[in-house]
Design a protein around this motif. Structure first.
Motif, PDB file in Angstrom:
ATOM      1  N   PHE A  13     -32.110  30.469  18.989  1.00 40.53           N
ATOM      2  CA  PHE A  13     -31.800  31.065  20.293  1.00 40.53           C
ATOM      3  C   PHE A  13     -32.306  32.502  20.381  1.00 40.53           C
ATOM      4  N   LEU A  19     -28.184  34.260  25.610  1.00 39.75           N
ATOM      5  CA  LEU A  19     -26.832  34.040  25.106  1.00 39.75           C
ATOM      6  C   LEU A  19     -25.841  35.066  25.647  1.00 39.75           C
ATOM      7  N   VAL A 100     -23.930  26.684  21.688  1.00 39.62           N
ATOM      8  CA  VAL A 100     -24.143  27.135  20.304  1.00 39.62           C
ATOM      9  C   VAL A 100     -23.267  26.342  19.347  1.00 39.62           C
ATOM     10  N   ARG A 104     -24.445  23.765  16.456  1.00 40.34           N
ATOM     11  CA  ARG A 104     -24.116  24.139  15.074  1.00 40.34           C
ATOM     12  C   ARG A 104     -23.477  23.003  14.305  1.00 40.34           C
ATOM     13  N   ILE A 109     -28.751  26.526  12.933  1.00 38.38           N
ATOM     14  CA  ILE A 109     -29.076  27.353  14.093  1.00 38.38           C
ATOM     15  C   ILE A 109     -29.307  28.797  13.655  1.00 38.38           C
ATOM     16  N   CYS A 132     -20.724  32.753  14.875  1.00 32.16           N
ATOM     17  CA  CYS A 132     -21.351  31.439  15.040  1.00 32.16           C
ATOM     18  C   CYS A 132     -22.650  31.313  14.251  1.00 32.16           C
TER      19      CYS A 132
END
Length: 224
Positions: A13, A19, A100, A104, A109, A132
């Motif tokens: 990402f 995000l 996310v 995950r 990720i 995360c």
């Protein structure tokens, strides 16, 4: 319409404007600099800096403002202003946390950002997303940040993933060019509306149900 592969080894990402709602912070900082130099600030001016590194944004602004030797000075001013705005907090964008976490549970990720480490960490912590990610990569940690492919190649290598079997989530032309050069599929949620951006998937939000459906199907179809 093209789509994202169900067989995916990793998801990487972008951060700012994808995000985390940091583009508000950047816009406040950028508009203040343009105002100081007697220029209005709108979509044309915003497009000069979006997705770029601080250094590249400073150079682009310097050229636009007719101060070609002032790139480093403007980049430093931009950093200070964005730092101040980020200290007030920035929220996760709609659907970001849910997507996310869904990804995950199925595949490795990471974050690959054109922001410096200081601003990347501040953004993720402010939005409650820092925990995360085990792996995050910042512009000042590679030799050639976006639009070069190094950030995405580094992320995929660290995650043990093949780029052509991985997916990047981006919001800007600069980031898309980086992901494409690295060989990833690209999902795009544009920060600037109306831009004709290269993509395999294009949407208006990370909260779109088809994205969560896609992420939910990753576990059983991951290529190893």
């Amino acid at each position: 319409m093209r789509s994202l592969p169900a067989a995916t080894e990793a998801v990487v990402f972008d951060c700012d404007g994808l995000l985390v709602d940091t583009e508000v912070c950047w816009t406040v900082a950028e508009s203040a600099i343009f105002a100081e130099h007697g220029h209005p600030f709108g979509p044309e001016q915003k497009a000069l800096a979006i997705g770029r590194t601080l250094e590249a944004a400073g150079e682009a602004m310097a050229q636009y403002l007719g101060r070609p030797r002032a790139g480093a000075e403007l980049a430093a001013e931009l950093l200070g202003r964005v730092r101040k705005e980020l200290s007030r907090g920035a929220a996760a964008l709609p659907g970001a946390a849910e997507l996310v976490r869904a990804c995950r549970t199925a595949v490795p990720i990471a974050v690959a950002s054109n922001s410096p480490r200081e601003l990347l960490d501040a953004a993720l912590w402010s939005a409650g997303l820092a925990d995360c990610f085990t792996h995050t990569f910042a512009a000042d940690e590679v030799r050639s940040p976006k639009p070069a492919p190094e950030l995405y190649l580094t992320a995929c290598e660290t995650l043990g993933a093949t780029p052509r079997r991985s997916v990047a989530f981006e919001d800007s032309a600069t980031g898309i060019a980086s992901a494409r050069a690295a060989g990833l599929y690209v999902a795009v949620v544009p920060s600037l509306p109306g831009a004709g951006l290269d993509h395999d998937w294009l949407g208006t939000s990370l909260a779109e149900p088809e994205l969560l459906d896609w992420a939910g199907g990753l576990r059983d179809s991951t290529v190893r």
